[in-house]
Design a protein around this motif. Structure first.
Motif, PDB file in Angstrom:
ATOM      1  N   VAL A   1       0.839  -1.198   0.000  1.00 49.06           N
ATOM      2  CA  VAL A   1       0.000   0.000   0.000  1.00 49.06           C
ATOM      3  C   VAL A   1       0.875   1.248   0.000  1.00 49.06           C
ATOM      4  CG1 VAL A   1      -1.684   1.311   1.370  1.00 49.06           C
ATOM      5  CG2 VAL A   1      -1.898  -1.148   1.180  1.00 49.06           C
ATOM      6  N   VAL A   2       0.409   2.293  -0.691  1.00 47.86           N
ATOM      7  CA  VAL A   2       1.070   3.593  -0.680  1.00 47.86           C
ATOM      8  C   VAL A   2       0.107   4.588  -0.043  1.00 47.86           C
ATOM      9  CG1 VAL A   2       2.108   5.382  -2.102  1.00 47.86           C
ATOM     10  CG2 VAL A   2       2.279   3.020  -2.811  1.00 47.86           C
ATOM     11  N   VAL A   3       0.598   5.396   0.897  1.00 48.01           N
ATOM     12  CA  VAL A   3      -0.232   6.441   1.507  1.00 48.01           C
ATOM     13  C   VAL A   3       0.432   7.797   1.297  1.00 48.01           C
ATOM     14  CG1 VAL A   3      -1.176   4.913   3.283  1.00 48.01           C
ATOM     15  CG2 VAL A   3       0.786   6.327   3.821  1.00 48.01           C
ATOM     16  N   GLY A   4      -0.399   8.846   1.235  1.00 47.68           N
ATOM     17  CA  GLY A   4       0.127  10.196   1.077  1.00 47.68           C
ATOM     18  C   GLY A   4      -0.975  11.210   1.234  1.00 47.68           C
ATOM     19  N   ASP A   5      -0.575  12.472   1.373  1.00 47.06           N
ATOM     20  CA  ASP A   5      -1.562  13.535   1.544  1.00 47.06           C
ATOM     21  C   ASP A   5      -1.813  14.318   0.258  1.00 47.06           C
ATOM     22  OD1 ASP A   5       0.722  15.063   1.335  1.00 47.06           O
ATOM     23  OD2 ASP A   5       0.393  16.194   3.175  1.00 47.06           O
ATOM     24  N   GLY A   6      -1.156  13.950  -0.838  1.00 53.83           N
ATOM     25  CA  GLY A   6      -1.340  14.661  -2.101  1.00 53.83           C
ATOM     26  C   GLY A   6      -0.647  16.008  -2.119  1.00 53.83           C
ATOM     27  N   ASN A   7       0.204  16.264  -1.127  1.00 56.63           N
ATOM     28  CA  ASN A   7       0.878  17.550  -1.029  1.00 56.63           C
ATOM     29  C   ASN A   7       2.350  17.369  -0.661  1.00 56.63           C
ATOM     30  OD1 ASN A   7       0.983  20.316  -1.163  1.00 56.63           O
ATOM     31  ND2 ASN A   7       0.327  20.624   0.936  1.00 56.63           N
ATOM     32  N   GLY A   8       2.986  16.316  -1.190  1.00 56.50           N
ATOM     33  CA  GLY A   8       4.412  16.108  -0.956  1.00 56.50           C
ATOM     34  C   GLY A   8       4.772  15.091   0.102  1.00 56.50           C
ATOM     35  N   VAL A   9       3.796  14.503   0.775  1.00 52.87           N
ATOM     36  CA  VAL A   9       4.089  13.483   1.784  1.00 52.87           C
ATOM     37  C   VAL A   9       3.653  12.129   1.235  1.00 52.87           C
ATOM     38  CG1 VAL A   9       3.545  12.652   4.111  1.00 52.87           C
ATOM     39  CG2 VAL A   9       3.829  15.086   3.697  1.00 52.87           C
ATOM     40  N   VAL A  10       4.558  11.148   1.267  1.00 51.98           N
ATOM     41  CA  VAL A  10       4.254   9.825   0.734  1.00 51.98           C
ATOM     42  C   VAL A  10       5.025   8.758   1.512  1.00 51.98           C
ATOM     43  CG1 VAL A  10       6.049   9.872  -1.057  1.00 51.98           C
ATOM     44  CG2 VAL A  10       4.016   8.495  -1.427  1.00 51.98           C
ATOM     45  N   GLY A  11       4.448   7.558   1.592  1.00 48.71           N
ATOM     46  CA  GLY A  11       5.099   6.434   2.257  1.00 48.71           C
ATOM     47  C   GLY A  11       4.521   5.125   1.752  1.00 48.71           C
ATOM     48  N   GLN A  12       5.276   4.046   1.916  1.00 46.89           N
ATOM     49  CA  GLN A  12       4.813   2.734   1.477  1.00 46.89           C
ATOM     50  C   GLN A  12       4.890   1.750   2.622  1.00 46.89           C
ATOM     51  OE1 GLN A  12       6.682  -0.347   0.746  1.00 46.89           O
ATOM     52  NE2 GLN A  12       8.465   0.462   1.808  1.00 46.89           N
ATOM     53  N   GLY A  13       4.007   0.751   2.574  1.00 46.50           N
ATOM     54  CA  GLY A  13       3.996  -0.248   3.630  1.00 46.50           C
ATOM     55  C   GLY A  13       3.562  -1.603   3.127  1.00 46.50           C
ATOM     56  N   LEU A  14       3.976  -2.638   3.836  1.00 48.33           N
ATOM     57  CA  LEU A  14       3.664  -4.018   3.488  1.00 48.33           C
ATOM     58  C   LEU A  14       2.958  -4.657   4.680  1.00 48.33           C
ATOM     59  CD1 LEU A  14       4.094  -6.427   1.512  1.00 48.33           C
ATOM     60  CD2 LEU A  14       6.222  -6.870   2.704  1.00 48.33           C
ATOM     61  N   GLY A  15       1.847  -5.335   4.409  1.00 45.00           N
ATOM     62  CA  GLY A  15       1.113  -6.013   5.463  1.00 45.00           C
ATOM     63  C   GLY A  15       0.762  -7.428   5.051  1.00 45.00           C
ATOM     64  N   LYS A  16       0.831  -8.344   6.007  1.00 40.58           N
ATOM     65  CA  LYS A  16       0.511  -9.742   5.723  1.00 40.58           C
ATOM     66  C   LYS A  16      -0.456 -10.253   6.779  1.00 40.58           C
ATOM     67  CE  LYS A  16       5.184 -10.498   4.001  1.00 40.58           C
ATOM     68  NZ  LYS A  16       6.427 -11.250   4.207  1.00 40.58           N
TER      69      LYS A  16
ATOM     70  N   LYS B   1      -2.823  -3.534   8.083  1.00 36.33           N
ATOM     71  CA  LYS B   1      -1.439  -3.623   8.552  1.00 36.33           C
ATOM     72  C   LYS B   1      -0.500  -2.852   7.623  1.00 36.33           C
ATOM     73  CE  LYS B   1      -1.448  -8.066  10.974  1.00 36.33           C
ATOM     74  NZ  LYS B   1      -0.855  -9.411  10.985  1.00 36.33           N
ATOM     75  N   ALA B   2      -0.749  -2.949   6.308  1.00 33.69           N
ATOM     76  CA  ALA B   2       0.090  -2.253   5.331  1.00 33.69           C
ATOM     77  C   ALA B   2      -0.036  -0.737   5.483  1.00 33.69           C
ATOM     78  CB  ALA B   2      -0.291  -2.681   3.914  1.00 33.69           C
ATOM     79  N   VAL B   3      -1.259  -0.246   5.703  1.00 35.73           N
ATOM     80  CA  VAL B   3      -1.482   1.190   5.889  1.00 35.73           C
ATOM     81  C   VAL B   3      -0.765   1.672   7.157  1.00 35.73           C
ATOM     82  CG1 VAL B   3      -3.230   2.944   6.392  1.00 35.73           C
ATOM     83  CG2 VAL B   3      -3.630   1.278   4.589  1.00 35.73           C
ATOM     84  N   ASP B   4      -0.861   0.904   8.236  1.00 34.71           N
ATOM     85  CA  ASP B   4      -0.183   1.264   9.477  1.00 34.71           C
ATOM     86  C   ASP B   4       1.336   1.304   9.278  1.00 34.71           C
ATOM     87  OD1 ASP B   4      -2.603   1.436  10.772  1.00 34.71           O
ATOM     88  OD2 ASP B   4      -2.470  -0.558  11.693  1.00 34.71           O
ATOM     89  N   ASP B   5       1.881   0.344   8.521  1.00 36.05           N
ATOM     90  CA  ASP B   5       3.312   0.304   8.229  1.00 36.05           C
ATOM     91  C   ASP B   5       3.712   1.510   7.374  1.00 36.05           C
ATOM     92  OD1 ASP B   5       5.944  -0.799   8.192  1.00 36.05           O
ATOM     93  OD2 ASP B   5       5.548  -1.660   6.209  1.00 36.05           O
TER      94      ASP B   5
END
Length: 172
Positions: free
Chosen positions: A42-57, A67-71
């Motif tokens: 999963v990739v999360v971000g605010d659409g304004n320069g903040v981004v992060g990725q996570g893996l959940g199983k 779990k992926a969003v939390d990571d």
């Protein structure tokens, strides 16, 4: 060398959007048969320069995505965006995944493939040209894209390093 700007977002501080990049069903063979579980990128971000990725199983799809969003929220980076694009060309690499991102004129849109497109759109980059070489594994492509975005410097940083005005950065 650019520093990685890992930022912490407090719960409820900013509205983060999430995008599922890939969902895999994996099987473990036991003497009682196959046991299925799910892996979510999963990739999360605010659409304004903040981004992060996570893996959940997890055994359930919803639990894996949660779990992926939390990571991903634990691995956020700040990307300098200038007029809806990035300031300069940049290459990124992770494992065998290699990416190249290039600024584009206003109105171009996000010209990028699957996993790269998800990262760039969630980050808030609206005009960019991107190319993925090497591995097409979504995990490597996402991490290579984030590597490239962490290396991007803002026009103000470039101007300060060259000891010139910001307006002169884009000349020539």
């Amino acid at each position: 060398m650019a520093k990685s700007h890992i930022i912490r977002v407090k719960p409820g501080e900013s509205e983060l959007k999430e995008k599922l990049v890939v969902l895999n069903r994996v099987a473990k063979v036991t003497k009682g048969g196959r046991t299925f579980s799910f892996s979510a990128l999963v990739v999360v971000g605010d659409g304004n320069g903040v981004v992060g990725q996570g893996l959940g199983k997890a055994r359930e799809v919803a639990d894996a995505i949660t779990k992926a969003v939390d990571d991903a929220k634990k691995n956020l980076i700040q990307v300098p965006i200038h007029k809806g694009t990035i300031a300069h060309e940049q290459k990124g690499k992770f494992g065998a995944g290699k990416v190249f991102i290039k600024p584009a004129a206003d109105g171009t849109g996000v010209i990028a493939g699957g996993a790269m497109r998800a990262v760039l759109e969630i980050a808030g980059v609206h005009n960019v040209l991107a190319k993925s070489n090497g591995s097409s594994n979504p995990h490597n492509v996402v991490k290579a894209t984030l590597d490239a975005l962490t290396k991007v410097r803002s026009p103000q940083e470039i101007a300060k390093a060259r000891r010139i005005e910001v307006a002169k950065v884009f000349e020539g």
